[in-house]
Enzyme design. Structure first.
Site, PDB file in Angstrom:
ATOM      1  N   SER A 145      91.478  23.084 -17.866  1.00 44.13           N
ATOM      2  CA  SER A 145      91.796  23.271 -19.092  1.00 44.13           C
ATOM      3  C   SER A 145      93.117  24.315 -18.945  1.00 44.13           C
ATOM      4  O   SER A 145      93.216  24.534 -18.444  1.00 44.13           O
ATOM      5  CB  SER A 145      91.288  23.676 -19.833  1.00 44.13           C
ATOM      6  N   LYS A 146      93.883  22.895 -19.961  1.00 42.01           N
ATOM      7  CA  LYS A 146      95.445  23.671 -19.706  1.00 42.01           C
ATOM      8  C   LYS A 146      95.365  24.596 -20.224  1.00 42.01           C
ATOM      9  O   LYS A 146      96.129  25.653 -20.359  1.00 42.01           O
ATOM     10  CB  LYS A 146      96.679  22.595 -20.385  1.00 42.01           C
ATOM     11  N   ARG A 147      94.623  25.104 -21.469  1.00 38.13           N
ATOM     12  CA  ARG A 147      94.934  26.233 -22.177  1.00 38.13           C
ATOM     13  C   ARG A 147      94.063  27.220 -21.830  1.00 38.13           C
ATOM     14  O   ARG A 147      94.230  28.554 -22.295  1.00 38.13           O
ATOM     15  CB  ARG A 147      93.882  25.834 -23.444  1.00 38.13           C
TER      16      ARG A 147
END
Length: 469
Positions: free
Chosen positions: A234-236
């Site tokens: 995930s980018k987050r």
């Protein structure tokens, strides 16, 4: 038939390593089949798209070896909006789609659950187009949709379990599902190679292909890339930007090699192999079905191997962005005029065996180019114990008397200084290393002192001695 594959990223952020893997797999497959690699930028999310993200995609592809001019495109999805709307109209006119004005709340009220899908309420009510009227695809009531997948065989989906899904919003704009299908049709895509997370949408897309009278492509859904907790990257939450790895000093060759091992392996008991071997041996039908773990520690080890395999001259060239602060790389702590290319060349072979990413070159060599070393205070406190002042005095006196300023003479001299105090060389050289380089670890000490020179070495040891007063 000419094989045509596509890579279709959205310009809404940094370039994801999972996307880089998909691009490479498509690229190799097209090359193996004598086909065409198409780049399509899916830019219809106007609120999130930025021109710099598009340039970032192109630059990232350049870096991993898919260079501009070697593929077809880039095309932009937004330029095909007319075809998207025309396809939606054809589906409506042929009876394969109908209008619906139900809100999410309406559907939930009728089904009694927020988890059940649309119930086909407007299928035969004759609602026409108008503001707030979404266009839904009329999914067949019977039968099944069989997806021919080069990796997963023939996943089968019962049509009765596929709801009548939206293909155009209430404002008339087609949704991504339809736009994606129409773009692939327009561009003559024959094979769609992508992550398995898209598999649930595939039967819907295949139904659209068939309803529009075009033979669906051959599908290949590769395993999703996950982190150490087996969660989808995930980018987050995870470090996923290809640009971040590039700017940290990962080599493109190492990154390409590692990405291609996510779900596949070359023949024999080996992982680090020439790119030509990967291009020759990669087979979609040999890709594993299980999720692929992106192990940053393993990638780092790969990169270290690639760095050590470079000819020294290429290693020196590869380090230049970090030594000069060019492009997206932060400037080093020294001024340009302080950098000594000859001194760096002298220690480059030593540094090459000790770093795993190119950005580590800066803390390894900064002592050579700064007027005084950057002292790691924790290292100072740990190293400068009782007796360190006297040891530094003895080291200065012994070094001053040296006739030949070379690594071997420096080592034997300091070894003798320590022996007089009953110390092994490791204990003897620690205060000298901190005094000269500011750190407890780094390049071999005596080779470093040889390059630094007599005057600068003695000046630093004396300065450290004064600090101990």
């Amino acid at each position: 038939m000419t094989i045509r594959v596509r890579f279709a990223p959205s310009p809404t952020g940094m370039f994801h390593v999972g996307g880089a893997r998909s691009a490479l797999q498509n690229w190799i497959y097209a090359k193996q089949q004598g086909g065409v690699f198409v780049l399509r930028i899916e830019d219809t999310d106007a609120a999130r798209n930025k021109p710099e993200w598009t340039e970032g995609i192109l630059s990232a592809l350049d870096w991993i070896g898919i260079s501009r001019g070697s593929y077809e495109g880039p095309y932009f999805q937004s330029a095909n909006a007319g075809e998207h709307r025309a396809a939606a109209a054809r589906l409506y006119d042929s009876g394969r789609a109908y209008y619906c004005d139900c809100t999410r709340e309406d559907v939930q009220a009728r089904t009694g659950s927020q988890y059940q899908g649309y119930d086909g309420y407007h299928r035969d009510r004759g609602l026409g187009p108008g503001p707030g009227h979404a266009l839904r695809f009329r999914t067949p009531d019977e039968g099944a949709t069989v997806v021919v997948d080069l990796i997963r065989g023939e996943p089968t989906f019962e049509n009765k379990l596929i709801e009548d899904f939206v293909i155009a919003r209430g404002d008339g704009s087609p949704v991504f599902l339809l736009a994606n299908v129409v773009d692939d049709m327009t561009m003559g895509i024959t094979h769609v190679i992508r992550a398995e997370e898209h598999l649930p949408n595939t039967p819907k897309q295949q139904l659209l292909w068939e309803a529009l009278g075009v033979k669906p492509p051959i599908w290949a859904h590769v395993p999703v890339v996950v982190n150490e907790k087996r969660q989808k990257l995930s980018k987050r939450r995870d470090k996923v930007a290809l640009e971040a790895y590039r700017d940290e000093g990962y080599l493109a060759g190492a990154m390409r090699n590692y990405l291609m091992l996510l779900g596949w392996a070359p023949s024999g008991d080996r992982e680090i192999v020439p790119w030509s071997v990967i291009e020759d041996e990669f087979r979609l039908d040999e890709v594993n079905l299980s999720s692929a773990f992106f192990d940053e520690k393993k990638l780092r080890a790969f990169n270290g191997e690639y760095i050590r395999a470079l000819p020294v001259a290429e290693f020196i060239d590869a380090c230049q962005p970090w030594l000069t602060g060019t492009g997206t790389i932060a400037p080093p702590p020294w001024q340009p005029e302080e950098f000594d290319a000859d001194a760096f060349a002298a220690v480059a072979p030593l540094a090459q065996t000790r770093i795993a990413v190119l950005s580590e070159i800066v803390p390894n060599v900064d002592f050579l180019f700064l007027a005084s070393p950057l002292i790691d205070e924790a290292a100072w406190t740990k190293t400068m114990k009782d007796g360190s002042a006297e040891l530094l005095d003895d080291a200065v006196a012994a070094f001053e008397a040296l006739e030949s300023w070379d690594a071997e003479s420096l080592k034997s001299t300091l070894e003798a200084v320590g022996a007089e105090r009953g110390l092994k060389l490791g204990k003897t050289q620690a205060p000298v290393r901190v005094a000269v380089t500011g750190r407890t670890v780094g390049l071999p000490l005596f080779e470093s002192l040889e390059v630094l020179g007599r005057e600068r070495t003695l000046t630093r040891i004396r300065a450290a001695r004064l600090r101990l007063v």
